[in-house]
Design a protein around this motif. Structure first.
Motif, PDB file in Angstrom:
ATOM      1  N   PRO A   1       0.637   5.699  11.298  1.00 15.35           N
ATOM      2  CA  PRO A   1      -0.668   5.621  10.627  1.00 15.35           C
ATOM      3  C   PRO A   1      -0.595   5.147   9.173  1.00 15.35           C
ATOM      4  O   PRO A   1      -1.495   4.431   8.720  1.00 15.35           O
ATOM      5  N   VAL A   2       0.456   5.515   8.451  1.00 14.34           N
ATOM      6  CA  VAL A   2       0.541   5.049   7.058  1.00 14.34           C
ATOM      7  C   VAL A   2       0.736   3.537   7.035  1.00 14.34           C
ATOM      8  O   VAL A   2       0.039   2.826   6.306  1.00 14.34           O
ATOM      9  N   CYS A   3       1.666   3.018   7.835  1.00 19.53           N
ATOM     10  CA  CYS A   3       1.884   1.567   7.873  1.00 19.53           C
ATOM     11  C   CYS A   3       0.612   0.822   8.257  1.00 19.53           C
ATOM     12  O   CYS A   3       0.292  -0.218   7.691  1.00 19.53           O
ATOM     13  N   CYS A   4      -0.098   1.369   9.221  1.00 19.85           N
ATOM     14  CA  CYS A   4      -1.323   0.716   9.685  1.00 19.85           C
ATOM     15  C   CYS A   4      -2.451   0.788   8.654  1.00 19.85           C
ATOM     16  O   CYS A   4      -3.450   0.090   8.801  1.00 19.85           O
ATOM     17  N   SER A   5      -2.295   1.606   7.626  1.00 16.70           N
ATOM     18  CA  SER A   5      -3.315   1.758   6.588  1.00 16.70           C
ATOM     19  C   SER A   5      -3.045   0.907   5.353  1.00 16.70           C
ATOM     20  O   SER A   5      -3.883   0.830   4.457  1.00 16.70           O
ATOM     21  N   LEU A   6      -1.890   0.282   5.299  1.00 15.36           N
ATOM     22  CA  LEU A   6      -1.487  -0.475   4.110  1.00 15.36           C
ATOM     23  C   LEU A   6      -2.061  -1.892   4.104  1.00 15.36           C
ATOM     24  O   LEU A   6      -2.277  -2.483   5.161  1.00 15.36           O
ATOM     25  N   HIS A   7      -2.232  -2.417   2.902  1.00 11.88           N
ATOM     26  CA  HIS A   7      -2.667  -3.800   2.757  1.00 11.88           C
ATOM     27  C   HIS A   7      -1.568  -4.720   3.289  1.00 11.88           C
ATOM     28  O   HIS A   7      -0.382  -4.467   3.068  1.00 11.88           O
ATOM     29  N   PRO A   8      -1.928  -5.791   3.983  1.00 12.69           N
ATOM     30  CA  PRO A   8      -0.896  -6.666   4.558  1.00 12.69           C
ATOM     31  C   PRO A   8      -0.008  -7.358   3.516  1.00 12.69           C
ATOM     32  O   PRO A   8       1.077  -7.825   3.860  1.00 12.69           O
ATOM     33  N   ASP A   9      -0.432  -7.416   2.266  1.00 11.83           N
ATOM     34  CA  ASP A   9       0.412  -8.012   1.224  1.00 11.83           C
ATOM     35  C   ASP A   9       1.611  -7.131   0.875  1.00 11.83           C
ATOM     36  O   ASP A   9       2.590  -7.616   0.326  1.00 11.83           O
ATOM     37  N   LEU A  10       1.523  -5.837   1.177  1.00 14.12           N
ATOM     38  CA  LEU A  10       2.649  -4.948   0.915  1.00 14.12           C
ATOM     39  C   LEU A  10       3.674  -5.144   2.026  1.00 14.12           C
ATOM     40  O   LEU A  10       3.371  -4.931   3.204  1.00 14.12           O
ATOM     41  N   LYS A  11       4.843  -5.577   1.658  1.00 12.39           N
ATOM     42  CA  LYS A  11       5.895  -5.849   2.638  1.00 12.39           C
ATOM     43  C   LYS A  11       6.719  -4.593   2.879  1.00 12.39           C
ATOM     44  O   LYS A  11       7.229  -3.995   1.935  1.00 12.39           O
ATOM     45  N   VAL A  12       6.820  -4.194   4.134  1.00  8.78           N
ATOM     46  CA  VAL A  12       7.631  -3.040   4.522  1.00  8.78           C
ATOM     47  C   VAL A  12       8.772  -3.552   5.388  1.00  8.78           C
ATOM     48  O   VAL A  12       8.535  -4.114   6.460  1.00  8.78           O
ATOM     49  N   HIS A  13       9.981  -3.371   4.892  1.00  8.48           N
ATOM     50  CA  HIS A  13      11.185  -3.804   5.612  1.00  8.48           C
ATOM     51  C   HIS A  13      11.909  -2.556   6.089  1.00  8.48           C
ATOM     52  O   HIS A  13      12.249  -1.691   5.277  1.00  8.48           O
ATOM     53  N   VAL A  14      12.142  -2.473   7.396  1.00  6.77           N
ATOM     54  CA  VAL A  14      12.748  -1.287   7.972  1.00  6.77           C
ATOM     55  C   VAL A  14      14.025  -1.679   8.724  1.00  6.77           C
ATOM     56  O   VAL A  14      14.010  -2.635   9.505  1.00  6.77           O
ATOM     57  N   LYS A  15      15.078  -0.929   8.470  1.00  4.02           N
ATOM     58  CA  LYS A  15      16.321  -1.118   9.212  1.00  4.02           C
ATOM     59  C   LYS A  15      16.621   0.205   9.915  1.00  4.02           C
ATOM     60  O   LYS A  15      16.592   1.267   9.304  1.00  4.02           O
ATOM     61  N   PHE A  16      16.917   0.120  11.196  1.00  4.16           N
ATOM     62  CA  PHE A  16      17.268   1.280  12.001  1.00  4.16           C
ATOM     63  C   PHE A  16      18.784   1.254  12.199  1.00  4.16           C
ATOM     64  O   PHE A  16      19.321   0.244  12.664  1.00  4.16           O
ATOM     65  N   GLN A  17      19.442   2.324  11.825  1.00  4.11           N
ATOM     66  CA  GLN A  17      20.909   2.388  11.933  1.00  4.11           C
ATOM     67  C   GLN A  17      21.291   3.588  12.791  1.00  4.11           C
ATOM     68  O   GLN A  17      20.934   4.716  12.471  1.00  4.11           O
ATOM     69  N   TYR A  18      22.001   3.324  13.881  1.00  8.59           N
ATOM     70  CA  TYR A  18      22.407   4.364  14.812  1.00  8.59           C
ATOM     71  C   TYR A  18      23.914   4.589  14.667  1.00  8.59           C
ATOM     72  O   TYR A  18      24.700   3.682  14.892  1.00  8.59           O
ATOM     73  N   ILE A  19      24.263   5.784  14.259  1.00  6.66           N
ATOM     74  CA  ILE A  19      25.668   6.095  13.973  1.00  6.66           C
ATOM     75  C   ILE A  19      26.207   7.015  15.059  1.00  6.66           C
ATOM     76  O   ILE A  19      25.564   7.922  15.493  1.00  6.66           O
TER      77      ILE A  19
END
Length: 135
Positions: free
Chosen positions: A117-135
């Motif tokens: 919900p937070v990501c879906c509420s953000l302005h599209p100009d705000l870039k969110v880069h996510v990396k998933f790391q499985y150890i």
């Protein structure tokens, strides 16, 4: 229903009380914007809330699907822009340790995180880069 009550404490500091639980957090202006930086700034909370929401939503999916996510932590980096001063980008590294996730499970959780919900509420100009790391 109201969510919170915020009081200006002076010296660029606020106190915010969550009305339902009565938990309180303090914010300070960051050192690069006239503040002391002795607590989260409002923009720090914005960046942090993205990762917190992602982890919460993945937890919900994990419980619904009887998955073992293991220990999940996040590292958050906020990148500011000027003119206007705003959060331009947020880099998030989500670490999963001691998990028992298949590739299908990982896809399910990653999709949930990226559509929190937070990501879906953000302005599209705000870039969110996510990396998933499985150890």
């Amino acid at each position: 229903m109201k969510t919170s009550h915020i009081t200006y404490q002076g010296n660029l500091r606020t106190s915010a009380t969550h009305l339902r639980s009565e938990n309180t957090i303090i914010t300070d202006a960051p050192t690069d914007n006239h503040g002391k930086g002795e607590a989260f700034s409002p923009t720090d909370l914005l960046a942090t809330s993205i990762a917190s929401c992602m982890i919460t939503i993945m937890g919900i999916q994990s419980e619904k699907n009887d998955l073992e996510m293991g220990e999940v932590t996040a590292e958050v980096e906020k990148i500011m822009a000027s003119n206007p001063r705003r959060v331009a980008a947020v880099n998030i590294l989500l670490n999963f340790e001691n998990h028992n996730l298949s590739d299908t499970d990982k896809s399910l959780l990653e999709n949930a995180a990226l559509n929190c919900p937070v990501c879906c509420s953000l302005h599209p100009d705000l870039k969110v880069h996510v990396k998933f790391q499985y150890i």
